[in-house]
Scaffold this active site. Structure first.
Site, PDB file in Angstrom:
ATOM      1  CB  ILE A   1      -0.990  -8.904  -1.818  1.00  0.00           C
ATOM      2  CG1 ILE A   1      -0.460  -7.703  -2.637  1.00  0.00           C
ATOM      3  CG2 ILE A   1      -0.168 -10.160  -2.084  1.00  0.00           C
ATOM      4  CD1 ILE A   1      -0.384  -7.927  -4.119  1.00  0.00           C
TER       5      ILE A   1
ATOM      6  CG  LEU B   1      -0.930  -3.989  -5.290  1.00  0.00           C
ATOM      7  CD1 LEU B   1      -1.709  -3.710  -6.562  1.00  0.00           C
ATOM      8  CD2 LEU B   1       0.565  -3.930  -5.570  1.00  0.00           C
TER       9      LEU B   1
ATOM     10  CG  ASP C   1      -0.425  -8.529   6.194  1.00  0.00           C
ATOM     11  OD1 ASP C   1      -1.444  -7.878   5.846  1.00  0.00           O
ATOM     12  OD2 ASP C   1       0.619  -8.559   5.499  1.00  0.00           O
TER      13      ASP C   1
ATOM     14  CB  CYS D   1      -0.900   0.037   1.242  1.00  0.00           C
ATOM     15  SG  CYS D   1      -1.913  -1.433   1.473  1.00  0.00           S
TER      16      CYS D   1
ATOM     17  CG  ASN E   1       3.722   0.368   2.125  1.00  0.00           C
ATOM     18  OD1 ASN E   1       3.412  -0.529   1.349  1.00  0.00           O
ATOM     19  ND2 ASN E   1       4.764   1.165   1.916  1.00  0.00           N
ATOM     20  N   GLY E   2       3.006  -2.877   3.262  1.00  0.00           N
ATOM     21  CA  GLY E   2       3.980  -3.960   3.258  1.00  0.00           C
ATOM     22  C   GLY E   2       3.340  -5.326   3.323  1.00  0.00           C
ATOM     23  CD  GLU E   3       1.904  -8.375   1.290  1.00  0.00           C
ATOM     24  OE1 GLU E   3       1.379  -9.106   2.171  1.00  0.00           O
ATOM     25  OE2 GLU E   3       1.247  -7.839   0.379  1.00  0.00           O
TER      26      GLU E   3
ATOM     27  CB  SER F   1      13.902  -9.017  -6.592  1.00  0.00           C
ATOM     28  OG  SER F   1      14.242  -8.548  -5.283  1.00  0.00           O
TER      29      SER F   1
END
Length: 641
Positions: free
Chosen positions: A51, A49, A99, A2, A73-75, A363
């Site tokens: 997920i 976003l 989460d 996010c 913001n994140g995972e 990545s």
């Protein structure tokens, strides 16, 4: 993934309207959903976003009694385990599977130590409605950004991106000259600085509490290398690395949307893709960039890896001389500061092209920092040995090489240039050698370029600050000092900025398994002999994944991900340089730089097409790019001194 933003104020500002504008400026970070929370003093907002828990993960999330509100913001990769732990306590009621809600309840349980329990990439804000305080945290290595301003002591504004933050008109658009000197010297802007005076970024591995107009910043994580005798045996170390990689990759493959991976053909991305394919029931989607210039192009090796592993592989071609003015403005707009790493350009393009295929991409970022993959580590060790020579001898030798560079027949010799630079760096202090080998502008170049009467003092301040960062690593081995410098500065202030801003510009989430806290802590316990052995870098990582991959991965020279910037010079590029650097006689660059010296840097940056004894084409072109970025930033954001 996010974007988050917010504003709390004791004044009479229309904070809800300001935050609405801030949130609109980061729509690219979260095109799927938006949410906000507002009370009498505070507004929080986010773009999402989706997920994980796509149906139920709407933010902001409020706890059971309405006393806490979170934007995130994140995972979080260990959120399921934390959720189960919190449920077992009997003190928490969950309304979603996200989460985000786990973090909120974990804050109720563990307080301000909650980031220590999180494994993932994150930046979040928790608002306590009972006292108006705000709690912020940023992940250990800086994968997710967080910027803030509290200039008047009554107001605090924050956002995931600087362009969004500056929607708050009260923030002055004044250059931070100390930060700019570090930028010119070392090609990045370190936290907590930004290039805007008074605007700060929360450093990686830190938390911040805003209470009664006071911001208190605390460090909660620092990677502490300490050799573990359990890994003295190479086989044990190899098995541990392999197991940690498989575990990290498996956790980061969780997604409710299409997932793939960047595949350059290098050791790091190839190892990540191999670990993915070993744990996937279908071919992994892989993507690579193909460059026209062979010495920048790893796509043949990536293709070989894809064929060996059986991935669903796609290549995207980036031609030389395809520079467009938007390539410059886009980087400035999304980074919000001058950004000297030109590989942001291909990172944007590959992110845009793969958006049609996946939403999440893994990545190989972090492998060089965790497992000692940079050639500069070996060079610095060699410079340390050279530095044993008497100072007068080194000074005389540097003069010899300087004179040799002007001899007929030697003017095109890269060997002369490299020898002269080696002697020059060897003459510096041990601390200086850790960072100066990657300098953008030398002391002499800074002195010739900068017109500000106080520039010499600021340049010394920049050097002193950089030396102090290395001095703080005293007690580590020489290799670990160099690795820590990269981990704490170059990684978050260059590599991860590039990846986050250019991928999120295309609404792509990028995950880096090699920055998993389990891998990082394991790598910190490995003996140095397993990291670099002779001339072989990342030795133990190579050995851990060797049986998974074709020989070509290990036999080809390391390239890194970059572009031949000099080959991208076209009419648009020339016109931008002439307009922004030479045409504007009243702007920031005109006030900062001496005209004659600036003209010289522009001309050689545009004209140099091959390496010579005095200067490499890479250095000439990237010095110009760094200056062009600074000028474009100043114009785009109307920055004053």
């Amino acid at each position: 993934m996010c974007g988050i933003c917010g504003l709390t104020t004791a004044g009479d500002a229309d904070h809800a309207a300001v935050v609405t504008r801030m949130n609109a400026a980061i729509v690219h970070r979260g095109p799927d959903d938006a949410g906000s929370y507002t009370d009498a003093t505070t507004s929080l907002a986010m773009r999402r976003l989706s997920i994980i828990d796509r149906a139920g993960g709407h933010q902001p999330i409020v706890n059971e009694d309405g006393t806490l509100v979170i934007v995130f913001n994140g995972e979080i990769y260990n959120y399921r385990e934390l959720r189960e732990e919190l449920l077992r306590s009997g003190r928490h009621i969950f309304r979603t599977q996200s989460d985000t809600e786990v973090i909120l309840h974990a804050f109720e349980e563990f307080g301000e130590r909650v980031p220590e329990r999180l494994e993932g990439m994150f930046a979040f804000c928790i608002y306590r409605t009972t006292d108006g305080s705000l709690f912020f945290a940023r992940d250990r290595f800086g994968e997710k950004p967080l910027f803030y301003w509290h200039g008047d002591g009554r107001t605090l504004a924050f956002s995931s991106e600087l362009t969004s933050l500056l929607e708050w008109e009260a923030i002055p658009r004044q250059a931070d000259l100390d930060a700019l000197h570090v930028y010119l010297r070392r090609a990045f802007v370190p936290s907590p600085w930004t290039t805007f005076a008074g605007v700060r970024q929360l450093p990686p591995g830190h938390t911040m509490t805003w209470r009664n107009g006071v911001a208190t910043v605390r460090r909660y994580f620092a990677l502490q290398p300490r050799e573990d005798a359990a890994f003295e045996d190479e086989r044990a170390a190899k098995e541990a690395v392999r197991g940690a990689l498989l575990s990290a990759v498996k956790r980061q493959m969780e997604s409710e949307v299409p997932l793939g991976a960047f595949l350059s053909g290098g050791i790091d991305s190839s190892g990540v893709v191999a670990a993915m394919q070993r744990q996937s029931s279908r071919p992994v989607k892989t993507f690579t960039v193909r460059f026209a210039q062979a010495d920048y192009d790893e796509s043949p090796v990536a293709r070989c890896v894809a064929e060996h592993l059986g991935t669903e592989h796609r290549e995207f071609f980036v031609p030389n001389n395809a520079f467009d003015a938007e390539d410059l403005w886009r980087v400035v707009r999304h980074v919000g500061m001058p950004f000297a790493d030109s590989s942001a350009i291909p990172t944007f393009y590959i992110s845009r092209l793969i958006r049609d295929h996946v939403t999440v991409c893994l990545s190989g970022d972090g492998g060089d920092e965790m497992f000692a993959g940079y050639q500069t580590f070996r060079w610095t060790q060699q410079l340390d040995r050279l530095a044993i020579a008497p100072g007068f001898a080194l000074a005389a030798l540097e003069n010899v090489f300087a004179a040799a560079s002007r001899f007929p027949g030697l003017g095109g010799s890269s060997a002369v240039r490299k020898a002269r630079r080696a002697v020059h760096f060897a003459r510096g202090s041990a601390n200086e050698r850790v960072w100066s080998i990657g300098e953008m502008f030398s002391r002499d170049e800074m002195d010739s370029l900068l017109a500000d009467e106080h520039h010499a003092a600021r340049r010394r301040l920049a050097d002193d600050w950089l030396n102090a960062q290395v001095a703080a690593l005293d007690g580590m081995s020489r290799l670990r000092q160099m690795m820590a410098f990269r981990q704490q500065l170059s990684l978050p202030e260059d590599m991860l900025i590039k990846v986050d801003r250019m991928s999120m510009a295309n609404s792509i989430e990028v995950r880096a398994p090699l920055l998993d806290v389990g891998i990082a802590n394991l790598a910190a316990r490995l003996p140095d002999k397993h990291l670099i052995r002779g001339d072989v870098k990342k030795y133990i990582l190579r050995e851990a994944i060797r049986e998974w991959l074709p020989d070509e991965v290990f036999s080809h020279a390391k390239m890194g991900f970059g572009i031949p910037l000099h080959a991208f010079v076209n009419r648009q590029y020339v016109e931008l340089c002439e307009d922004l650097l030479l045409g504007d006689r009243d702007g920031l660059t005109a006030q900062l730089f001496r005209r004659a010296a600036l003209e010289s840097f522009v001309r050689r940056g545009l004209d140099r097409i091959s390496d010579r004894a005095d200067l490499s084409v890479y250095r000439a072109s990237h010095q110009l790019w760094a200056l062009l970025q600074l000028a474009a930033w100043a114009k785009a954001f109307r920055v004053t001194l």
